[in-house]
Write a protein that holds these residues in place. Structure first.
Motif, PDB file in Angstrom:
ATOM      1  N   MET A   7       8.386 -16.515  -9.783  1.00 36.95           N
ATOM      2  CA  MET A   7       7.402 -16.497 -10.915  1.00 36.95           C
ATOM      3  C   MET A   7       8.005 -17.318 -12.095  1.00 36.95           C
ATOM      4  O   MET A   7       9.037 -17.196 -12.428  1.00 36.95           O
ATOM      5  N   SER A   8       6.773 -17.946 -12.725  1.00 40.78           N
ATOM      6  CA  SER A   8       7.532 -18.969 -13.873  1.00 40.78           C
ATOM      7  C   SER A   8       8.166 -17.833 -14.955  1.00 40.78           C
ATOM      8  O   SER A   8       7.576 -16.863 -15.194  1.00 40.78           O
ATOM      9  N   ALA A   9       8.891 -18.532 -15.882  1.00 35.76           N
ATOM     10  CA  ALA A   9       9.546 -17.592 -16.878  1.00 35.76           C
ATOM     11  C   ALA A   9       9.476 -18.473 -18.056  1.00 35.76           C
ATOM     12  O   ALA A   9       9.589 -19.717 -18.142  1.00 35.76           O
ATOM     13  N   ILE A  10       9.254 -17.768 -19.482  1.00 39.90           N
ATOM     14  CA  ILE A  10       9.480 -18.613 -20.721  1.00 39.90           C
ATOM     15  C   ILE A  10      10.407 -17.568 -21.298  1.00 39.90           C
ATOM     16  O   ILE A  10      10.238 -16.421 -21.421  1.00 39.90           O
ATOM     17  N   VAL A  11      11.670 -18.031 -21.754  1.00 43.64           N
ATOM     18  CA  VAL A  11      12.641 -17.270 -22.387  1.00 43.64           C
ATOM     19  C   VAL A  11      13.399 -17.908 -23.574  1.00 43.64           C
ATOM     20  O   VAL A  11      12.867 -18.798 -23.710  1.00 43.64           O
ATOM     21  N   GLU A  12      14.215 -17.198 -24.120  1.00 43.68           N
ATOM     22  CA  GLU A  12      15.041 -17.980 -25.288  1.00 43.68           C
ATOM     23  C   GLU A  12      16.314 -18.429 -24.763  1.00 43.68           C
ATOM     24  O   GLU A  12      16.866 -18.019 -23.549  1.00 43.68           O
ATOM     25  N   GLU A  13      17.149 -19.225 -25.181  1.00 40.66           N
ATOM     26  CA  GLU A  13      18.184 -20.005 -25.074  1.00 40.66           C
ATOM     27  C   GLU A  13      19.428 -18.604 -25.017  1.00 40.66           C
ATOM     28  O   GLU A  13      19.112 -17.498 -25.556  1.00 40.66           O
ATOM     29  N   LYS A  14      20.216 -18.845 -24.026  1.00 40.21           N
ATOM     30  CA  LYS A  14      21.348 -17.912 -23.735  1.00 40.21           C
ATOM     31  C   LYS A  14      20.796 -16.500 -23.188  1.00 40.21           C
ATOM     32  O   LYS A  14      21.772 -15.731 -22.732  1.00 40.21           O
ATOM     33  N   GLU A  15      19.473 -16.562 -22.556  1.00 40.54           N
ATOM     34  CA  GLU A  15      19.328 -15.449 -21.472  1.00 40.54           C
ATOM     35  C   GLU A  15      19.631 -15.813 -20.237  1.00 40.54           C
ATOM     36  O   GLU A  15      19.994 -16.979 -19.954  1.00 40.54           O
ATOM     37  N   ASN A  16      19.549 -14.726 -19.283  1.00 45.08           N
ATOM     38  CA  ASN A  16      19.777 -15.054 -17.905  1.00 45.08           C
ATOM     39  C   ASN A  16      18.294 -15.022 -17.213  1.00 45.08           C
ATOM     40  O   ASN A  16      17.458 -14.111 -17.773  1.00 45.08           O
ATOM     41  N   VAL A  17      18.126 -15.916 -16.258  1.00 47.83           N
ATOM     42  CA  VAL A  17      17.025 -15.839 -15.637  1.00 47.83           C
ATOM     43  C   VAL A  17      17.024 -15.533 -13.828  1.00 47.83           C
ATOM     44  O   VAL A  17      18.028 -16.387 -13.322  1.00 47.83           O
ATOM     45  N   THR A  18      16.452 -14.794 -13.336  1.00 49.24           N
ATOM     46  CA  THR A  18      16.404 -14.874 -11.723  1.00 49.24           C
ATOM     47  C   THR A  18      14.767 -15.190 -11.128  1.00 49.24           C
ATOM     48  O   THR A  18      14.039 -14.480 -11.534  1.00 49.24           O
ATOM     49  N   PHE A  19      14.879 -16.121 -10.238  1.00 46.45           N
ATOM     50  CA  PHE A  19      13.714 -16.299  -9.409  1.00 46.45           C
ATOM     51  C   PHE A  19      13.747 -15.877  -8.019  1.00 46.45           C
ATOM     52  O   PHE A  19      14.901 -15.880  -7.554  1.00 46.45           O
ATOM     53  N   MET A  20      12.932 -15.078  -7.768  1.00 41.70           N
ATOM     54  CA  MET A  20      13.005 -14.547  -6.109  1.00 41.70           C
ATOM     55  C   MET A  20      12.239 -15.151  -5.318  1.00 41.70           C
ATOM     56  O   MET A  20      11.004 -15.566  -5.814  1.00 41.70           O
ATOM     57  N   CYS A  21      12.545 -15.281  -4.047  1.00 41.70           N
ATOM     58  CA  CYS A  21      11.853 -15.905  -3.193  1.00 41.70           C
ATOM     59  C   CYS A  21      12.246 -15.748  -1.662  1.00 41.70           C
ATOM     60  O   CYS A  21      13.482 -15.713  -1.458  1.00 41.70           O
ATOM     61  N   SER A  22      11.130 -15.425  -0.892  1.00 38.97           N
ATOM     62  CA  SER A  22      11.466 -14.941   0.618  1.00 38.97           C
ATOM     63  C   SER A  22      10.273 -15.087   1.472  1.00 38.97           C
ATOM     64  O   SER A  22       9.240 -15.460   1.145  1.00 38.97           O
ATOM     65  N   SER A  69      14.977 -26.273 -19.119  1.00 37.42           N
ATOM     66  CA  SER A  69      13.350 -26.228 -18.871  1.00 37.42           C
ATOM     67  C   SER A  69      13.363 -27.273 -17.701  1.00 37.42           C
ATOM     68  O   SER A  69      13.910 -28.307 -17.778  1.00 37.42           O
ATOM     69  N   GLY A  70      12.250 -26.853 -16.955  1.00 36.02           N
ATOM     70  CA  GLY A  70      11.669 -27.704 -15.871  1.00 36.02           C
ATOM     71  C   GLY A  70      11.242 -26.795 -14.788  1.00 36.02           C
ATOM     72  O   GLY A  70      11.049 -25.735 -14.821  1.00 36.02           O
ATOM     73  N   ASN A  71      11.052 -27.431 -13.456  1.00 40.23           N
ATOM     74  CA  ASN A  71      10.253 -27.004 -12.411  1.00 40.23           C
ATOM     75  C   ASN A  71      11.300 -26.724 -11.599  1.00 40.23           C
ATOM     76  O   ASN A  71      12.201 -27.640 -10.918  1.00 40.23           O
ATOM     77  N   TYR A  72      11.234 -25.561 -11.082  1.00 41.43           N
ATOM     78  CA  TYR A  72      12.316 -25.071  -9.674  1.00 41.43           C
ATOM     79  C   TYR A  72      11.655 -24.775  -8.456  1.00 41.43           C
ATOM     80  O   TYR A  72      10.763 -23.912  -8.604  1.00 41.43           O
ATOM     81  N   THR A  73      12.140 -25.283  -7.406  1.00 40.14           N
ATOM     82  CA  THR A  73      11.367 -25.162  -6.122  1.00 40.14           C
ATOM     83  C   THR A  73      12.095 -24.394  -5.273  1.00 40.14           C
ATOM     84  O   THR A  73      13.244 -24.555  -5.001  1.00 40.14           O
ATOM     85  N   CYS A  74      11.497 -23.325  -4.525  1.00 44.61           N
ATOM     86  CA  CYS A  74      11.836 -22.730  -3.508  1.00 44.61           C
ATOM     87  C   CYS A  74      11.343 -23.480  -2.216  1.00 44.61           C
ATOM     88  O   CYS A  74      10.020 -23.453  -2.052  1.00 44.61           O
ATOM     89  N   THR A  75      12.188 -23.871  -1.091  1.00 42.89           N
ATOM     90  CA  THR A  75      11.722 -24.282  -0.057  1.00 42.89           C
ATOM     91  C   THR A  75      11.934 -23.461   1.149  1.00 42.89           C
ATOM     92  O   THR A  75      13.119 -23.312   1.343  1.00 42.89           O
ATOM     93  N   ALA A  76      11.165 -23.212   2.049  1.00 42.94           N
ATOM     94  CA  ALA A  76      11.502 -22.351   3.266  1.00 42.94           C
ATOM     95  C   ALA A  76      11.118 -23.342   4.569  1.00 42.94           C
ATOM     96  O   ALA A  76       9.948 -23.663   4.559  1.00 42.94           O
ATOM     97  N   THR A  77      12.268 -23.616   5.259  1.00 45.47           N
ATOM     98  CA  THR A  77      12.101 -24.292   6.113  1.00 45.47           C
ATOM     99  C   THR A  77      12.705 -23.769   7.802  1.00 45.47           C
ATOM    100  O   THR A  77      13.642 -22.910   7.829  1.00 45.47           O
TER     101      THR A  77
END
Length: 272
Positions: free
Chosen positions: A15-30, A70-78
């Protein structure tokens, strides 16, 4: 007989996220498929933050993010049966911070004084600035969010809250204001001279004083201050509770008088 392969398909996508600096972010993908697909992470037009990222089987974690993360992060299932991808957008904004000392004070002022308190904040998401006030009467909020009390009253004492809000957070600063009364007109005159640099302008008028001291005995009350008496140092004048002309017929104990209609008792006021 050959095993039939199952192309990979996502069971969860980041899921896309909008946060402030110094925060932690986790992207989930399965994903599932046959054979079981392998999950990898990549960043569009860049690399994952060095020393601040961790890839596990089904997640990408980023720590203490910066604006340039900031940018786009891609999860790839191969797998041998195919490849699928899912993109999550990360937007990192600067931390909302006060640019003035939002917790300044406390302010100790006297009745009749004016007070100016500045409060501003900034981030790349422009904040909305507001004040939460214990008393709105006699208080102005100027265009730059500066609070201005024109003439302090006892009711202006309290905690003033400066609030900054953007799309992500609400920031609050608390400022305590205490309003006091002078002991006498002489003390008021001294304060006026200090503030005016010794100006001898006649400032006679009605003021509040607290002759027995703060939090002792009676509360502040109104008197007339004649600032030209006592060699210009200020005299405190107290009036009687009955100023009308009264026909006196006889008398009672010392400090009292008898009229034609009813007996009035009054205590002689001490000189201040």
């Amino acid at each position: 007989m050959d095993r039939r392969l199952e192309p990979p398909s996502f069971t969860s996508q980041p899921m896309s996220a909008i946060v402030e600096e110094k925060e932690n972010v986790t992207f989930m993908c399965s994903a599932h498929g046959d054979p079981i697909p392998n999950i990898t992470w990549s960043r569009e037009n860049g690399t994952l933050p060095v020393g601040r990222s961790l890839v596990t089987f089904d997640s990408l974690s980023l720590w203490n993010v910066l604006r340039n993360d900031s940018g786009n992060y891609t999860c790839t299932a191969t797998s041998t049966a195919g490849t699928i991808s899912s993109v999550a957008k990360l937007r990192v904004h600067s931390i909302l911070e006060f640019t003035t000392d939002s917790s300044c004070g406390p302010y100790d002022i006297f009745i009749g004084d004016s007070l100016i308190i500045s409060c501003s904040a900034e981030s790349d998401l422009k904040p909305k600035m507001t004040w939460l006030l214990p008393n709105v009467s006699g208080v102005r909020i100027l265009e730059n969010n500066t609070l201005f009390i024109t003439s302090a009253a006892l009711s202006h004492a309290g905690t003033y809250t400066c609030q900054a809000e953007n799309d992500l957070v609400i920031l609050e600063g608390f400022i305590d204001v205490y309003v006091h009364a002078h002991l006498s007109c002489h003390h008021i005159k001294i304060q006026q001279q200090l503030l005016s640099g010794g100006n001898h302008k006649d400032t006679s008028g009605v003021y509040f004083i607290d002759s027995d001291g703060e939090d002792i005995g009676e509360g502040p009350f109104q008197v007339f201050c004649n600032m030209t008496m006592v060699n210009g140092t200020g005299a405190t004048l107290l009036s009687h509770e009955s100023e009308n002309r009264t026909l006196v017929d006889g008398f009672g104990p010392s400090g009292s008088y008898r009229t034609r209609h009813k007996l009035h008792w009054s205590t002689l006021c001490p000189k201040l």
